[in-house]
Design a protein around this motif. Structure first.
Motif, PDB file in Angstrom:
ATOM      1  N   THR A 232     -35.612  27.774  22.323  1.00 53.06           N
ATOM      2  CA  THR A 232     -35.981  29.391  22.543  1.00 53.06           C
ATOM      3  C   THR A 232     -34.824  30.162  22.672  1.00 53.06           C
ATOM      4  O   THR A 232     -34.099  30.598  23.833  1.00 53.06           O
ATOM      5  CB  THR A 232     -36.960  29.431  23.833  1.00 53.06           C
TER       6      THR A 232
ATOM      7  N   CYS B 283     -41.227  30.152  23.221  1.00 52.34           N
ATOM      8  CA  CYS B 283     -40.852  29.817  21.837  1.00 52.34           C
ATOM      9  C   CYS B 283     -41.722  30.339  20.617  1.00 52.34           C
ATOM     10  O   CYS B 283     -42.857  30.693  20.980  1.00 52.34           O
ATOM     11  CB  CYS B 283     -40.687  28.084  21.792  1.00 52.34           C
TER      12      CYS B 283
ATOM     13  N   CYS C 200     -37.966  25.291  24.938  1.00 54.24           N
ATOM     14  CA  CYS C 200     -39.389  25.316  25.475  1.00 54.24           C
ATOM     15  C   CYS C 200     -39.626  24.032  26.008  1.00 54.24           C
ATOM     16  O   CYS C 200     -39.584  22.934  25.185  1.00 54.24           O
ATOM     17  CB  CYS C 200     -40.366  25.644  24.457  1.00 54.24           C
TER      18      CYS C 200
END
Length: 172
Positions: free
Chosen positions: A149, A157, A142
């Motif tokens: 993520t 995320c 992210c």
């Protein structure tokens, strides 16, 4: 309602709020250390501890159910990685970015680290669903929160989803 993390006959029981703190602090640490495919799979396991994604009281894992690798060399390397992640979290890595003081986090992390340290990966069954499969994991981050993520089917995320009202869940 709460969640259990355990291994080798030892458990760490956390309330849903405690689980959120535990997952937050581990995600910051695992993001800094993940390098190998197994590391990213473990990061995805941590991402799955996000209760805004999986549901309150519906997370947790047993170390016995994690696929630690194929041989003693992999078991030792992967266990060392988890211990290093817990250790970095114990060093309060990036906690200043959380926006809150994580209550009881040091206690949770110390207990988890002791459980992992005492655990023998050769006793693991490697349940197929516990550690996310390689095709479900991506080494993505992210940009806003600078955390992994790693779940291929999730579009935010764990911090975006919980703190900023971004929808989490399967990517459509």
């Amino acid at each position: 309602m709460g969640n259990v993390y355990g291994g080798g006959g030892h458990d760490l029981y956390l309330s849903n709020g405690g689980t959120a703190v535990f997952a937050d602090t581990l995600m910051l640490a695992v993001t800094a250390l993940a390098v190998t495919d197994w590391d990213f799979r473990f990061a995805a396991l941590i991402a799955r501890q996000d209760q805004s994604l999986m549901g309150s009281g519906a997370v947790g894992f047993a170390l016995e159910d994690v696929d630690w690798g194929e041989d003693p060399t992999e078991w030792a390397r992967n266990k060392r990685f988890v211990l290093d992640v817990a250790g970095l979290a114990l060093d309060r890595h990036r906690w200043d970015e959380l926006g809150y003081e994580p209550p009881f986090a040091l206690k949770y992390l110390h207990r988890f680290r002791r459980i992992v340290a005492a655990f023998d990966p050769s006793t693991a069954t490697g349940e197929p669903d516990e550690l996310p499969a390689p095709h479900d994991v991506i080494p993505a981050s992210c940009v806003r929160d600078r955390v992994l993520t790693p779940l291929a089917w999730c579009d935010a995320c764990m911090f975006c989803g919980r703190d900023r009202g971004v929808r989490t869940g399967p990517v459509r």
